[in-house]
Design a protein around this motif. Structure first.
Motif: not given
Ligand SMILES: Nc1ncnc2c1ncn2[C@@H]1O[C@H](COP(=O)(O)OP(=O)(O)OP(=O)(O)O)[C@@H](O)[C@H]1O
Ligand SMILES: Nc1ncnc2c1ncn2[C@@H]1O[C@H](COP(=O)(O)OP(=O)(O)OP(=O)(O)O)[C@@H](O)[C@H]1O
Ligand SMILES: [Mg+2]
Ligand SMILES: [Mg+2]
Lengths: 530, 324, 329, 320
Positions: A185-188, A190-192, A302-304, A468-470, A501-503, A505-507, A521-523
């Protein structure tokens, strides 16, 4: 044409494209690699040159030979021909263990942990230090991993992360990631990407395979493009490079992706196909209600681990809901086996194709499988009729049938197409698609999008989970967002951009004006924050 | 704790079943005592080794159809070597036969690895080969065993710190079994080799990718099976004092007990303890049937039914235990 | 599907031959069979005559039918170790009833216990998910016990083999064993079922990936129950034929010696013990190979031990050679 | 009314006609004697180690006497010793045992083979090839019979063994083996079998081969063939399964304090042939179509068994 360049890609990359001197030290340099499986040539003449500290993308359409190359480089299979130089020295990599000693550590396209061993034992088996592993796992966004858990009890996405953490823990000089992010899922994911970037900053190289261009352009320094088992070019990642890669990949220019014609407003009241009320499944899915109309593609976002797996399992008859009702065409239905759901016209296409395919059987038998399921069809098969129906489905999905005798010999993307073709042939009225474009090249993805729209156009309905949200705006009419096991929002496609969608998805509450920015851009912001 | 129980629930259940059967035996035959328990241990000995051999291979994802023949061959070899020889000579015979078992077992593994013929076929072929070899060693039952070897599985040894009432229930046969298995299995299970056994049984591909030397591990697994098989063969010679070239009923019994003991056919899961307890459960059932003087023809129905019922019961819990 | 694998025209001859065989796994098997027959003929000139061939076929047929049970069950990743008991059972029950009720009724009744055992196997393996090896081993034991008990109760009535079965089992017509009258339709039915029917497809499918079949709406239990009942029925028929051939109606271990060979025949014939791969034509040739091999070893004058060693080695060699040829890796 | 004993039985071959008859004879004799309250029978397919287990279970069950058909003469010595120590009378039937305290009442296996082979070689005119179809390789009864056969062979230097195979005492195997051999076209003048006899005659008939003298055991099927098959010359050597009943009688005698003078009682085999008129008469008188083909027709042993034919066929022990 770039096809010619394939013969001396190193020369090309070294002299023409970025002007760096030829003598620059390469950590990994493979050339002339070829590998055939019987009549199928997986690789003809592949080459790959990786510099220290770079993130190097390996691109190619489904079946181009990316995974095969990774397996050869890491000794999982042996090439028929070709030279591999590591740090300038010829080296015959005989096994993954051997590759590890040479500093090459892969994360393959499918999970490689031993299912019947717990995590600790898995680590001991590979002599992986536990401490760094645990740190990496945390870093990668899995906070509370129990190391005494059996690998087989762990969800796929987490397994992928563990695979990666295990690779990282031995501090490899070259990390090879084969569609690492596809099942995440997108959040994971991103970390990768974040972690990969840090690897390269630390001077280590990463070979990165993905079909997601966002990731490639945000992450990689250069890209080697494979087509039909040959290296057809090496591209520096600079603005506009995507176009060139796609061109090399497909051998022709393709038009830019755009949204597909969506359902007309006039069809909006076409009638309800599925209506789900207060569905509760296991512990993950708490309370979900929604409707799926005829001729509609509804996206699930949905997130993972928010309960989407359980939702799809319940709708497909694989899991029994604890409470709630499902109605098909207004009639309440109860499924105790996928057969019941199929009888109600609901087909499920799992994201993990190994769950759906008969790997040793032919494409034809795979596609025709649902026909034989019912007792009354256990008799003789009308071979002629079957051939036409199956042939039509193959054509419609443009499945590469060179290796159709056994599905396992098809590339990942073509395998995925077979899982979909099955239900096209079976003419299912409702299709539950769980991340169908996971690990699929752009060309194929577009075919699948078109196909889903076409199905909707025929009055069928599609429930479509995507990581993939797009894709939501490309394919869906509506997006159903699930968070914490509940539907938190339903967005019409027009406003369901990635930010919204991202917003959701995080509720978070809907906020039309907030600018979350595009994923790529997020990373960067992340990195700055930490 | 709950995980411990979940993972070892099957073994615990078997142990409970064994205890219940023991109580039942005492009820059927109030005179049943330590001596009879010693008989049980001796009867279980060859089965236990056969089952240990089978378990190691099954855990590593294979199957060994040649266990019984291996026992026959090692048994006749030991018996014919000791025939007419001095008591001390047996000191040489025992390690020789054990080594022979290991090597012949490893041959199984090597053949599987080299020819890439499925294990079931290779070991089926070896079943005939080893049986033939046994017939070449002795064409009829015969040979002899050293007295000290025969004595080593009879009676009990006084243990320090333990009252006689307890040692009486620790027959030498049982002690020998535990020692033999522990000496091989415990260090093994703690080593990387042990993990590798489980790994190749669980997923050969993943094991290979994790850097496990798959071929070597498989060969060692079969070698260990051969070693346990040789122990089984020796235990036959020890209890009968002769060697018989016709294999006993150990093949089917070993497969049955392995599964009853919670080792999954297909590999990767289970241990040695469960199958060993299963062996003793099956032996005790037979004792009870004999004590009750059940019609001999009904006993095989009962044995078959117990096997099926216990495994079905296990499957039933597994189905019930699945989430939702 | 071989038509898509167009071999490049310039491939060396050896490779082309290999690929040809890989696409037609039956060819190398038949070559192996012929090789064995030739060796036999060289060792005992004149043995390979019409009468010998008829005998070989006669003995291969019951084995081939039982190996058919193994083929079918192995395709799904199972095995049926109760076939020998089931075959013995149907033979004994038939023989014990034939005197009283006449042959047709006896044959029909004799097939009931096999069906019951098959049902039990199917329910255990298909519903309770007991490993088929254990399930069929257990039901085999149960069946053998029941047979013993039954034998006690009918011991005084005597046994009889209907002339029809003797004719079928031992007779020749124009030099051809009559058993072919039964076997050819059975073989054709099995081959047709496997390649051209929904049930056959399901067997391969279930053996390949059970989860996938479930998602496609296949009821696993249904398939497995049908399969094991079919397997038992085949075994029952094989038992009737076999008792006609051997004419030992009161034997309670009649078909026992065929159990391991039936597994071996299926495997030598190229069926994967892990499911999903194989076919019945290979099994038939496998049964012939084993029968010829037995003859070969009987003819050889050597100690029994050496004979068994040779038997084992040849089985291994044949399977290994076959795999080498067929595997195009 | 005498004392009521419990008798244990241990047998290690199941599903074979001869052994089944033996068990039935034990039951019938126990019933007929009126001295046995209960039989405790361990009857299954196993080896010497398995028989040790069964014997020890019988000792645990505290039987008064054990009738045992040994899987091996020496292999079960340990348990027989234990039985003796526990005061249990042990009678071995069918084969000898090495345990000196055990009593033995047995068919003389060496003599069985010698008698039949000698007759066969005489029928062959003292010369020619003989087909030697043995029992199970590695079984001790087989090696005893081999001694007898070899002894007879030594007396006829012009008789040659042209084919020697182990039938494993399996009907199907034996039939295929003889058919294979017939197919080779090698000449042979006689067939000696270790009791797998009727399928051999069937094979001769079916293959249309020339009839040669056949020696077998007194199994009902073979005996009736000797009476009915056109052109068949042959002999049945008795190997009564009813020896089990004799074992019970001996055990009871010992329990009642009437110990035999010798530890070992051998029941000598008889030979019934159809080459002479007297022989034919004898064979006619013993043929018994009511028995299953694999049961020996000699269902009783004079002086040793007292049950009726109905009793052994009913196969019921005391309390059943
Ligand atoms: N399923 C998802 N769909 C779209 N965007 C996502 C998703 N999961 C994460 N993101 C994006 O990735 C970004 C990073 O998420 P994360 O939960 O790591 O935020 P954080 O609060 O900054 O945490 P940390 O500071 O520990 O990295 C979020 O701002 C969000 O926009
Ligand atoms: N074991 C095999 N046997 C036969 N053909 C194979 C085998 N493995 C791969 N191939 C073939 O080799 C080609 C390259 O496959 P590979 O998996 O390397 O593609 P890929 O580029 O990774 O594709 P994807 O993006 O879909 O994963 C494909 O045409 C595939 O059918
Ligand atoms: Mg790939
Ligand atoms: Mg962040």
């Amino acid at each position: 044409m770039p096809a010619l360049a394939g013969r001396h890609p190193r020369l090309q990359s070294g002299t023409i494209e970025d002007g760096a001197p030829l003598t620059e030290e390469l950590i990994l340099d493979a050339s002339g690699v070829a590998k055939s499986y019987g009549a199928v040539a997986a690789l003809r003449n592949a080459s790959l040159a990786v510099r220290p500290g770079e993130v190097h993308a390996l691109m190619g359409a489904n079946g181009a030979g990316k995974s095969t190359l990774v397996k050869i480089l890491t000794g999982a299979i042996h090439a028929d021909k070709g030279d591999i130089l590591i740090r300038g020295k010829r080296r015959d990599v005989r096994s993954p263990a051997d590759a590890r000693r040479a500093g090459l550590v892969p994360v393959y396209q499918d999970a490689s942990l031993i299912p019947d061993l717990d995590i600790v034992s898995n680590l001991r088996l590979t002599a992986t230090p536990v401490e760094p592993f645990a740190n990496w796992v945390k870093e990668l966004g899995v906070p509370d991993l129990d190391l005494s858990e059996m690998a087989r009890d762990i969800p796929l996405a987490v397994l992928r992360v563990l695979d990666l953490a295990r690779a990282l823990a031995v501090e490899p000089d070259v990390l090879l990631l084969d569609e690492m992010t596809a099942a995440l899922p997108a959040n994971l994911a991103e970390r990768v990407l974040d972690v990969v970037r840090r690897q390269s900053r630390a001077g280590r190289s990463v070979i990165f395979i993905s079909h997601r261009f966002v990731e490639i352009s945000a992450l990689c320094d250069r890209a080697t493009v494979l087509r039909d088992g040959q290296t057809v070019g090496v591209v520096d990642m600079e603005p506009g490079a995507e176009e060139r890669i796609v061109e090399l990949m497909l051998g022709a220019k393709i038009e830019k992706q755009r949204g597909f014609a969506r359902r007309q407003a006039s069809q909006a009241d076409a009638g309800t196909r599925l209506s789900v009320r207060n569905l509760r499944v296991g512990t993950k899915l708490a309370d979900v209600s929604f409707e799926l109309k005829n001729g509609e593609v509804a996206g699930v976002v949905a997130l993972e681990g928010q309960g989407q797996d359980e939702l799809f399992a319940a709708l497909s008859g694989s899991l029994r809901p604890s409470t709630g009702t499902i109605e098909a065409d207004g009639v309440p239905v109860k499924f105790s086996h996928p057969a019941d759901a199929i009888r109600a016209g609901i087909a499920y296409i799992p994201g993990d194709r190994t769950e759906a395919l008969l790997m040793h059987r032919s494409v034809r038998e795979n596609i025709a499988l649902p026909f034989s399921a019912r007792f009354r069809n256990w008799g003789p098969i009308g071979m002629q009729k079957e051939r036409t129906i199956v042939g039509r489905a193959i054509e419609r999905l443009q499945i590469d049938t060179r290796a159709q005798g056994e599905v396992q010999r098809l590339s990942g993307g073509n395998q995925q197409k077979v899982t979909i073709a099955r239900w096209i042939a079976a003419d299912a009225r409702t299709v539950l698609c769980f991340d169908p474009t996971r690990g699929i090249d752009v060309g194929t993805k577009r075919e699948i999008y078109r196909l889903l729209r076409e199905l909707a156009g025929q009055g069928k309905s599609v429930l479509f989970y995507t990581s993939e949200l797009e894709e939501v705006q490309l394919v869906c009419d509506r997006a159903i967002v699930i968070f914490g096991g509940k539907v938190v929002d339903v967005l019409p496609a027009e406003i369901a951009d990635e930010a919204a969608l991202t917003r959701a998805a995080y509720g978070l509450p809907r906020n039309a004006t907030a600018d979350v920015g595009i994923l790529a851009d997020l990373p960067a912001t992340n990195g700055a924050a930490s | 704790m709950s995980r411990l129980l979940r993972r070892n629930g099957w073994v615990a259940g078997l142990l409970a079943l064994f205890a219940v059967l023991l109580v039942l035996t005492k009820i059927i035959q109030p005179g049943y005592g330590a001596g009879d328990f010693g008989s049980l241990a001796r009867a279980g000995l060859p089965f236990a080794f056969a089952v240990a051999a089978q378990a190691v291979v099954v855990i590593a994802g294979g199957i060994d159809l040649s266990v019984a023949s291996m026992m026959a061959l090692t048994s006749v070899t030991a018996a014919s070597m000791m025939n007419g020889a001095s008591e001390e000579y047996a000191l040489f015979v025992v390690p020789f036969v054990l080594a022979m078992g290991f090597v012949l077992g490893a041959v199984n593994g090597i053949l599987i690895v080299v020819t890439r013929v499925p294990d079931i076929v290779v070991t089926l072929a070896m079943l005939f080969v080893l049986q033939g070899a046994a017939l070449l060693v002795l064409d009829a039952p015969g040979g002899a065993a050293a007295e000290w070897l025969k004595a080593s599985i009879t009676g009990t040894l006084p243990f320090p710190f333990l009252p006689d009432a307890v040692t009486a229930w620790l027959p030498n046969a049982l002690v020998l079994l535990v020692v033999c298995l522990c000496v091989v299995w415990i260090p093994l299970k703690r080593s990387r080799l042990g993990l590798s056994l489980y790994a190749i049984g669980s997923s050969e591909l993943a094991a290979f990718r994790s850097g496990v030397p798959v071929a070597r591990t498989r060969i060692i697994a079969y070698g260990l099976a051969g070693l346990f098989g040789a122990m089984g063969g020796l235990s036959l010679t020890m209890s009968t004092g002769i060697g018989a070239p016709i294999p006993g009923p150990y093949l089917m019994a070993s497969v049955a007990a392995v599964v009853l003991g919670g080792v999954v056919l297909g590999g990767g899961r289970g241990g040695l303890l469960g199958p060993i307890i299963a062996v003793f459960v099956l032996r005790l059932v037979r004792t009870d049937l004999t004590l009750m003087a059940i019609d001999p023809n009904v006993t095989s129905i009962i044995e078959g039914a117990i096997m099926v019922a216990v495994v079905m019961f296990g499957a039933f819990i597994a189905i019930r235990g699945r989430p939702a | 599907m071989s038509e898509t694998l167009t071999a490049p025209s310039r491939a060396p001859l050896g490779r082309r031959i290999k690929r040809f065989m890989a696409d037609r796994p039956l060819v190398p098997l038949i070559i192996l069979l012929v090789a064995l027959v030739v060796i036999l003929q060289i060792m005992r000139p004149g043995i390979v005559n019409e009468r010998w061939i008829a005998n070989t076929v006669k003995f291969a047929i019951p084995l081939a039918i039982l190996a058919g049970c193994q083929t079918l069950t192995m395709l799904t990743g199972g095995i049926d170790l109760s076939v020998s008991t089931v075959a013995t059972m149907s033979a004994f029950v038939m023989a014990s009833l034939a005197g009283h009720y006449g042959a047709p009724a006896a044959i029909v009744i004799a097939l009931i216990p096999p069906l019951l055992i098959g049902l039990l196997n199917g329910v255990g393996a298909g519903i309770f998910r007991v490993h088929p090896l254990i399930m069929t081993l257990g039901t085999g034991l149960i069946g053998a016990g029941c047979l013993q008990v039954y034998q006690r109760s009918v011991i005084a009535t005597g046994t009889k083999i209907p002339d029809f079965l003797t004719w079928l089992g031992t007779g020749l017509t124009y030099g051809f064993p009559n058993a072919l009258l039964l076997f050819i339709p059975i073989a054709a039915l099995i081959i047709f079922t496997l390649s051209r029917t929904g049930f056959g497809r399901l067997l391969y499918a279930v053996g390949d990936n059970e989860k996938a079949t479930r998602l496609s709406g296949v009821l696993y239990g249904q398939v497995i129950i049908a399969l094991y009942m079919a397997s038992s029925l085949l075994a029952g028929v094989a038992g009737l034929l076999y008792v006609g051939l051997i004419k030992a109606p009161s034997s309670l271990s009649l078909a026992e010696p065929l159990l391991l060979p039936s597994v071996a025949a299926a495997v030598v014939g190229g069926t994967s013990i892990f499911g999903g791969r194989g076919g019945y034509t290979g099994t038939i040739v496998g049964a012939l190979i084993l029968t010829v091999l037995t003859t070969l070893l009987t003819i050889l004058q050597m100690p029994e031990g050496a004979r068994r060693i040779l038997f084992g080695l040849i089985i291994l060699l044949v399977t290994a050679a076959y795999l080498r040829i067929v595997e195009d890796r | 009314e005498g004392k009521q004993y419990t008798i244990g039985v241990s047998n290690t071959v199941q599903g074979n006609g001869w052994r089944e008859e033996m068990v039935c004879a034990i039951k019938a004799q126990a019933l007929a004697s009126g001295e046995v309250a209960k039989l405790n029978i361990a009857h299954r397919n196993t080896d010497a180690a398995g028989q040790l287990e069964d014997l020890r279970n019988l000792i645990s069950a505290k039987v008064d006497a054990i009738v045992v058909n040994p899987a091996d003469p020496a292999g079960i010595k340990a348990a027989l010793e234990e039985a003796n120590k526990a005061g249990i009378v042990v009678v071995a039937v069918d084969q000898a045992v090495t345990e000196p305290t055990a009593y033995i009442i047995s068919n003389n296996q060496e003599q069985y083979a010698y008698l039949g082979a000698k007759w066969l070689f005489q029928q062959m005119g003292g010369k020619g090839g003989v087909v030697y179809m043995r029992g199970a390789a590695g079984a001790s009864a087989d090696s005893d019979r081999d001694k007898g056969f070899k002894k007879a062979l030594a007396e006829f230097p012009d008789v040659k063994v042209v084919h020697e195979v182990f039938t494993g005492w399996q009907q199907d195997q034996a039939k295929q083996q003889i058919l294979d051999f017939i197919a080779t076209g090698s000449p042979f003048e006689g067939i000696w079998t270790s009791g797998i006899d009727n399928v051999i005659v069937d094979a001769l008939v079916e293959s249309g081969s020339k009839m040669v003298p056949v020696v077998g055991a007194d199994n009902a099927g073979f005996v009736s063939q000797l009476n009915s098959v056109e052109g068949l010359v042959g002999a049945a050597v008795t190997n009564p399964g009813s020896i089990g009943g004799a074992g019970v009688t001996l055990a009871l005698q010992i329990l009642d304090g009437k110990k035999p003078a010798e530890q070992t009682v051998l029941v000598e085999p008889e030979l019934w042939e159809n080459a002479t008129p007297e022989g034919k008469e004898k064979l006619k008188s013993v043929v018994d179509p009511s028995l299953s083909a694999e049961w020996p027709v000699s269902i009783s042993i004079p002086d040793w068994t007292t049950y009726s034919k109905e009793q052994i066929i009913a196969c019921k022990g005391p309390g059943e």
